[in-house]
Design an enzyme around this catalytic site. Structure first.
Site, mmCIF file in Angstrom:
data_model
loop_
_atom_site.group_PDB
_atom_site.id
_atom_site.type_symbol
_atom_site.label_atom_id
_atom_site.label_comp_id
_atom_site.label_asym_id
_atom_site.label_seq_id
_atom_site.Cartn_x
_atom_site.Cartn_y
_atom_site.Cartn_z
ATOM 1 N N PRO A 2 7.027 -60.180 -57.290
ATOM 2 C CA PRO A 2 5.658 -60.490 -56.884
ATOM 3 C C PRO A 2 4.789 -59.250 -56.700
ATOM 4 O O PRO A 2 5.112 -58.363 -55.918
ATOM 5 C CB PRO A 2 5.850 -61.236 -55.567
ATOM 6 N N GLU A 3 3.731 -59.180 -57.451
ATOM 7 C CA GLU A 3 2.693 -58.174 -57.236
ATOM 8 C C GLU A 3 1.448 -58.943 -56.813
ATOM 9 O O GLU A 3 1.526 -60.110 -56.442
ATOM 10 C CB GLU A 3 2.474 -57.341 -58.512
ATOM 11 N N ARG A 116 17.384 -60.777 -52.460
ATOM 12 C CA ARG A 116 17.718 -59.356 -52.331
ATOM 13 C C ARG A 116 17.293 -58.753 -50.994
ATOM 14 O O ARG A 116 17.483 -57.571 -50.759
ATOM 15 C CB ARG A 116 17.109 -58.578 -53.492
#
Length: 281
Positions: A2-3, A116
């Site tokens: 996600p940016e 993660r």
DNA sequence: CACGCAGCCTGGGAGC
DNA sequence: TGCTCCCAGGCTGCGT
């Protein structure tokens, strides 16, 4: 991964599905998810209960939910693999479910899922409407407070490479590895170009490119590669079909046909066209 | 102060 | 088949 565009998609989902609702239950299933909440998981749970979500806000890749009562917000960063999912209560638990919030209306619940565990959530004070932990982050290029001239001046003062500067959230926020590569390709700039050699018109071109690739991604609902990223309803974006260089090693540049190359950069990858984006001497 | 980089973390895939 | 190693990368903290 996600940016800014992906986080904006999530923000819109939260504004639609969560704003106006009262949090009545909270559960932290993995302590690392709240590691930035220094008072601990129990404090996080206790203080979030009974608060009404006012709205959903975003700066760069951070998003936050201002809460009723004190000037405080539930701040979230998705890291590399974080998701905020709005699901029916009682839905089967996701494998990497880290935090769960329940609401007083008995409707859908909000889940923070993160494989993660680079992402995190926390409660933080709002200073002039911005969570204190991100006070040092620059505005993103879609905010009214983003100053193009100031960015250009700061960039030219730097003694570094242009891609490092694009990834520096204290100069401009919201740009990550994918959109940096895409914007540099569009602006025909090599990632190693020294920032002090950039002219003001070239910086304006670069900023326009950043906005263009992110706007295009937003229109398509964000970028997704391995289905780790999904929006607030669990739907993947489709922008990866539109990428020009990222992840396209050996495939032809759409402008000139030259094979795209991959280079190691900052312990990760940079993709570029060796012909359109000439390496500085 | 400015800059650069190791470390954090997990699962998928490659190679043996 | 099962093991090891590499890779993805945003951000913090620390060294230079």
């Amino acid at each position: 991964m996600p940016e800014l565009p992906e986080v904006e998609v999530v923000r819109r989902g939260l504004a639609q599905w969560v704003a106006g609702r009262e949090i009545v239950s909270a559960e932290v299933l993995h302590p690392r998810a709240v590691r930035r909440h220094l008072a601990g998981a129990d404090d996080f749970v206790a203080r979030v209960k009974g608060r009404v979500v006012i709205s959903a806000e975003r700066r760069g890749k951070y998003l936050w939910l201002p809460l009723s009562g004190a000037e405080e917000a539930l701040l979230a960063h998705l890291g590399m693999s974080g998701q905020l999912l709005v699901v029916e209560p009682g839905s089967p638990p996701d494998k990497h479910l880290r935090v769960r919030l329940g609401f007083g209306d008995g409707g859908s619940e909000l889940r923070f899922v993160d494989q993660r565990t680079f992402g995190h959530v926390m409660l933080s004070p709002l200073l002039d409407g911005v969570p204190s932990p991100i006070a040092h982050i620059a505005p993103d290029p879609f905010e009214a407070s983003f100053d193009d001239d100031r960015f250009a001046a700061a960039l030219r003062r730097r003694r570094t490479e242009v891609k490092r500067a694009l990834l520096d959230q204290s100069l401009i926020s919201g740009v990550g590895n994918i959109y940096a590569d895409e914007a540099l390709w569009l602006a025909r700039l090599h990632w190693a170009r020294p920032t002090q050699t950039l002219t003001r018109p070239k910086i304006a071109e670069l900023l326009a490119a950043v906005r263009e690739v992110m706007t295009a991604a937003l229109h398509q609902g964000g970028t997704s590669f391995d289905s780790l990223y999904v929006n607030v309803n669990g739907e993947s974006g489709y922008f990866e079909r539109s990428l020009e260089v990222y992840g396209r090693r050996d495939r032809p540049c759409s402008r000139c046909g030259t094979p795209i190359m991959r280079e190691a950069f900052m312990n990760r990858s940079s993709f570029s066209c060796p012909r359109c984006q000439r390496r500085p001497r």
